[in-house]
Scaffold this active site. Structure first.
Site, mmCIF file in Angstrom:
data_model
loop_
_atom_site.group_PDB
_atom_site.id
_atom_site.type_symbol
_atom_site.label_atom_id
_atom_site.label_comp_id
_atom_site.label_asym_id
_atom_site.label_seq_id
_atom_site.Cartn_x
_atom_site.Cartn_y
_atom_site.Cartn_z
ATOM 1 N N GLU A 143 0.832 -1.196 0.000
ATOM 2 C CA GLU A 143 0.000 0.000 0.000
ATOM 3 C C GLU A 143 0.874 1.257 0.000
ATOM 4 O O GLU A 143 0.622 2.197 -0.765
ATOM 5 C CB GLU A 143 -0.942 -0.005 1.209
ATOM 6 C CG GLU A 143 -2.085 -0.991 1.088
ATOM 7 C CD GLU A 143 -1.691 -2.464 1.208
ATOM 8 O OE1 GLU A 143 -2.534 -3.321 0.878
ATOM 9 O OE2 GLU A 143 -0.552 -2.780 1.619
ATOM 10 N N ASP A 201 2.610 13.014 -15.019
ATOM 11 C CA ASP A 201 1.529 13.306 -15.957
ATOM 12 C C ASP A 201 1.216 14.805 -15.990
ATOM 13 O O ASP A 201 0.993 15.379 -17.057
ATOM 14 C CB ASP A 201 0.276 12.520 -15.584
ATOM 15 C CG ASP A 201 -0.878 12.801 -16.529
ATOM 16 O OD1 ASP A 201 -0.695 12.601 -17.752
ATOM 17 O OD2 ASP A 201 -1.942 13.213 -16.061
#
Length: 166
Positions: free
Chosen positions: A122, A136
């Site tokens: 996680e 991005d």
């Protein structure tokens, strides 16, 4: 067939006796408080760093969006990684720190749970997705960015106790 073994002689946990992939059965383990901390780095050009540090990125606030993306990803690690347990994460936090010396940013994720298995995946997933999100958001300025050094730096809880990267 006894299946592949770890260096100490124990059977590998994600393989059944025939050597086929299998999910580890943790139902007999007692729940304990577990924590994992992971870190990673995104290196970028001075122009991309300027957008990161000063704001003005047309896609929005890189730090905030990357932080939220990392938290969301950490909560879904078990859905993304085969044989990873789906855990009800009690807490996933992500810190994003711009670093002019790189130039770029550093991401740190901390995952916590009271459960039967660790939360390393996680924390690692949270860091990876936070850095991918920053990439991005900055790629229009710099396609040559690199994501580096995603690693576990600390874990605690369970049978193996505390571990810290030296």
């Amino acid at each position: 067939m006894s299946g592949p073994k770890r260096p100490g002689g124990d059977a590998l946990a994600h393989l059944d006796p025939d050597g086929s992939a299998a999910m580890v059965d943790v139902t007999a383990k007692e729940p304990t408080a577990r924590l994992a901390v992971a870190r990673g780095v995104l290196r970028c050009s001075p122009d991309a760093y300027r957008l990161l540090a000063e704001g003005g990125n047309p896609k929005g606030d890189v730090e905030q969006v990357a932080r939220v993306a990392g938290i969301m990803a950490g909560k879904r690690a078990g859905e993304l990684i085969p044989l990873c347990h789906v855990l009800p994460a009690a807490s996933v936090t992500v810190e994003i720190e711009p670093d002019a010396a790189l130039p770029g940013l550093r991401a740190t994720a901390t995952a916590k749970i009271a459960g039967r298995t660790g939360v390393e995946m996680e924390a690692l997933t949270a860091v990876a997705v936070a850095l991918l999100t920053a990439y991005d958001m900055l790629k229009a300025v710099d396609r040559g960015m690199t994501i580096e050094s995603i690693r576990l730096v600390e874990k605690s809880g369970g049978r193996s106790g505390v571990w810290r990267r030296s």
